[in-house]
Design a protein around this motif. Structure first.
Motif, mmCIF file in Angstrom:
data_model
loop_
_atom_site.group_PDB
_atom_site.id
_atom_site.type_symbol
_atom_site.label_atom_id
_atom_site.label_comp_id
_atom_site.label_asym_id
_atom_site.label_seq_id
_atom_site.Cartn_x
_atom_site.Cartn_y
_atom_site.Cartn_z
ATOM 1 N N SER A 183 49.341 63.061 9.019
ATOM 2 C CA SER A 183 49.638 63.447 7.637
ATOM 3 C C SER A 183 49.113 64.840 7.327
ATOM 4 C CB SER A 183 49.011 62.432 6.667
ATOM 5 O OG SER A 183 49.434 61.127 6.954
ATOM 6 N N ILE A 184 47.851 65.084 7.682
ATOM 7 C CA ILE A 184 47.234 66.372 7.383
ATOM 8 C C ILE A 184 47.820 67.472 8.254
ATOM 9 C CG2 ILE A 184 45.081 67.670 7.323
ATOM 10 C CD1 ILE A 184 45.369 65.499 5.175
ATOM 11 N N GLU A 185 48.016 67.194 9.541
ATOM 12 C CA GLU A 185 48.589 68.203 10.445
ATOM 13 C C GLU A 185 49.981 68.595 9.978
ATOM 14 O OE1 GLU A 185 50.888 70.021 13.535
ATOM 15 O OE2 GLU A 185 51.302 68.084 12.589
ATOM 16 N N ASN A 186 50.758 67.623 9.494
ATOM 17 C CA ASN A 186 52.113 67.912 9.048
ATOM 18 C C ASN A 186 52.108 68.850 7.844
ATOM 19 O OD1 ASN A 186 55.072 66.986 9.403
ATOM 20 N ND2 ASN A 186 54.720 66.726 7.205
ATOM 21 N N VAL A 187 51.171 68.632 6.925
ATOM 22 C CA VAL A 187 51.051 69.526 5.771
ATOM 23 C C VAL A 187 50.686 70.939 6.233
ATOM 24 C CG1 VAL A 187 49.717 70.048 3.691
ATOM 25 C CG2 VAL A 187 50.467 67.703 4.132
ATOM 26 N N LEU A 188 49.742 71.042 7.156
ATOM 27 C CA LEU A 188 49.314 72.358 7.650
ATOM 28 C C LEU A 188 50.450 73.068 8.377
ATOM 29 C CD1 LEU A 188 45.726 71.483 8.944
ATOM 30 C CD2 LEU A 188 46.353 72.653 6.826
ATOM 31 N N MET A 189 51.221 72.336 9.167
ATOM 32 C CA MET A 189 52.357 72.935 9.865
ATOM 33 C C MET A 189 53.392 73.445 8.865
ATOM 34 S SD MET A 189 53.971 73.795 12.652
ATOM 35 C CE MET A 189 53.397 72.888 14.102
ATOM 36 N N ASN A 190 53.641 72.655 7.831
ATOM 37 C CA ASN A 190 54.602 73.088 6.815
ATOM 38 C C ASN A 190 54.119 74.330 6.078
ATOM 39 O OD1 ASN A 190 56.859 71.283 6.950
ATOM 40 N ND2 ASN A 190 55.580 69.665 6.121
#
Length: 214
Positions: free
Chosen positions: A56-63
Motif C-alpha cells: 500500500s505504502i510503496e504503491n503511493v510512493l511509486m505514484n
C-alpha cells in the motif's frame, strides 16, 4: 458536484471511485492466483518486498514519483481520478488480499489458479472500463504511455506495450513474479475493457469521453 469550478455529475464521480475499487480487487485476485500480476503491480509488489514496505505504502510512493513527469508533460491527464487512484488503490489491494487468503486459504492447484486468473481479468477489465469512461483523469503510470504517444510517431497501443514490457522486464530482473496473469493483462484486458465500456459503463454513467452526456 463542483470540483475546481467544474460541474461534474455525481454518477461519473461514483463510477470513477467504483472503478478504482474494482481494479484494486482485480489486482488482489491476480496476486492470489500466484500466476503473475499486471506488469506495474508486479514491479510494485517486488519493490515493496525488497525495501520492506507494505504494498500500500510503496504503491503511493511509486505514484508520487511517476506523478512528476505527469505534472510536467501530462497535466491534461490529471484529475480527481488521478488522486483517488494514486492514494487508494494499494490499500484496496492489500485489504482484498487479506480477505481472499482468510476465506479461501490459497490457490494451490493449477485449475484453481487458472480460474482466479480468468476472474482477475474480468474484474480488472470492468473496473478499468468504469474508471476510463468516467474520464476524470488517469493514474500516473497510465499517463506515461499517453504522454509518449503525444510526443512520438508511435500509436498509443505501441507505447503501452513498451511501458508494460519495460516494467515486466524490470520486475523479472528484480526477481518478481511474471507469469500467465501478466501475459493475459497485456493482451486480453483491452478487448474486455472495450466490451464492458460499450455494454455497461457508458450506459450506467450515461457518458462517453469526448462526447459528453448521451
Amino acid at each position: 458536484m463542483n470540483i475546481l469550478g467544474q460541474k461534474i455529475p455525481l454518477r461519473r464521480i461514483l463510477g470513477m471511485i467504483a472503478g478504482v475499487v474494482i481494479i484494486g480487487i482485480g489486482i488482489a485476485v491476480f496476486k492470489f492466483s500466484h500466476l503473475g500480476n499486471d506488469s506495474i503491480s508486479a514491479l510494485n509488489m517486488r519493490i515493496s518486498e525488497l525495501v520492506g514496505l507494505s504494498f500500500s505504502i510503496e504503491n503511493v510512493l511509486m505514484n508520487l514519483f511517476l506523478f512528476i513527469p505527469q505534472l510536467i508533460w501530462g497535466r491534461r491527464y490529471i484529475g480527481l481520478g488521478t488522486i483517488i487512484n494514486s492514494l487508494c488503490i494499494g490499500f484496496v489491494v492489500t485489504f482484498t488480499s487479506d480477505i481472499l487468503v482468510g476465506v479461501f486459504g490459497s490457490a494451490n492447484t493449477l485449475p484453481l489458479q487458472l480460474l482466479w486468473v480468468v476472474i482477475g481479468v474480468l474484474v480488472v477489465a470492468l473496473g478499468a472500463s468504469l474508471y476510463q469512461t468516467a474520464d476524470l483523469g488517469v493514474a500516473p503510470y497510465d499517463a506515461l504511455s499517453l504522454m509518449l504517444a503525444d510526443r512520438l510517431p508511435v500509436p498509443y497501443f505501441g507505447c503501452r506495450i513498451f511501458t508494460d514490457a519495460l516494467c515486466a522486464v524490470i520486475a523479472w530482473l528484480l526477481g518478481g513474479l511474471i507469469g500467465l496473469g501478466t501475459l493475459l493483462c497485456a493482451f486480453a484486458l483491452g478487448p474486455f475493457v472495450q466490451f464492458f465500456t460499450k455494454h455497461f459503463s457508458e450506459k450506467i454513467l450515461q457518458y462517453q469521453p469526448g462526447k459528453g452526456v448521451q
